[in-house]
Scaffold this motif. Structure first.
Motif: not given
Length: 241
Positions: A11-24, A69-82
């Motif tokens: 949960l902690t990792v996902l919540l931190v990642a949801a702040c915007g740290r996504l792979g491009g 959680g955030n699809c883009a974060v979990i999959s590391d794909r911006r195209s996955a949607g948020q």
């Protein structure tokens, strides 16, 4: 409660990642919008932009826990949607028991959760004084609850306030929760709207005609009088205790 204990790191990792740290780039696993769990294949899915985190899903066949959680974060794909709301969704499925349904208990739920025993079951620390029930109501066969739990949590940066719904899914009781961040909490209106969407998505995914695998037969239990002892047994089942 079981959903708060062993998933703290995830949960902690996902919540931190949801702040915007996504792979491009295009790397990462394809997101999973839904998952079927338990022996009777209950489907858990969420609103647009939410995907299942497979690493945190637990399925024993008898009970199950799913985190979304955030699809883009979990999959590391911006195209996955948020999602429109930066939150974490959890779903817990109780053991199957045809003799105890949430539907039958709905008239008693608000009073029970406001009681000392009910707040104790809601508390992460098992202490009634840490929980304040902020709102509760039902619509049809779904019970909604908003609460605040001030007890210490293993999960960092999670708001004390949350929205939760309880509903029957086949012979099981589903507990669906919307969690926000402590540094950027989800408003009450947004949390409830997201929870309604989450609840509707689970209901639609498990409508009659989906041909789920039949659960093991449950022996008939003798009728029990309505009252405190009966309620406590049902609610301990709901909370996974």
């Amino acid at each position: 409660m079981s959903i708060w204990t062993s998933r703290a790191l995830v949960l902690t990792v996902l919540l931190v990642a949801a702040c915007g740290r996504l792979g491009g780039g295009p790397s990462g696993s394809p997101p999973m919008r839904a998952v079927s769990v338990t022996s009777d294949m209950v489907t858990v899915t969420g609103p647009e932009g939410f995907c299942v985190d497979p690493d945190s899903t637990r399925d024993s066949g008898d009970t199950a826990f799913v985190l979304m959680g955030n699809c883009a974060v979990i999959s590391d794909r911006r195209s996955a949607g948020q999602p429109a709301v930066q939150a974490i969704l959890t779903a817990s499925l109780s053991e199957a028991d045809a003799s105890q349904t949430l539907r039958d208990a709905i008239p008693d739920l608000s009073a029970f959760f406001a009681s000392e025993e009910g707040r104790q079951l809601l508390s992460r620390a098992g202490e009634a004084d840490t929980v304040e029930v902020l709102d509760s109501f039902h619509q049809g066969d779904v019970f909604y609850l908003r609460a605040r739990d001030s007890s210490a949590s293993e999960i960092q940066n999670v708001s004390a306030d949350y929205w939760r719904s309880y509903l029957d899914v086949g012979d099981r009781i589903a507990t669906l929760t919307v969690l926000g961040r402590d540094d950027s909490p989800v408003s009450s209106d947004s949390g409830l709207r997201t929870l309604r969407e989450f609840t509707q998505a689970v209901q639609l995914a498990n409508k009659s005609g989906a041909a789920p695998v039949a659960p093991a037969a449950v022996p008939a239990s003798p009728a029990q009088p309505r009252g405190t002892l009966w309620n406590v047994g049902l609610f301990r089942r709901i909370m996974g205790g």
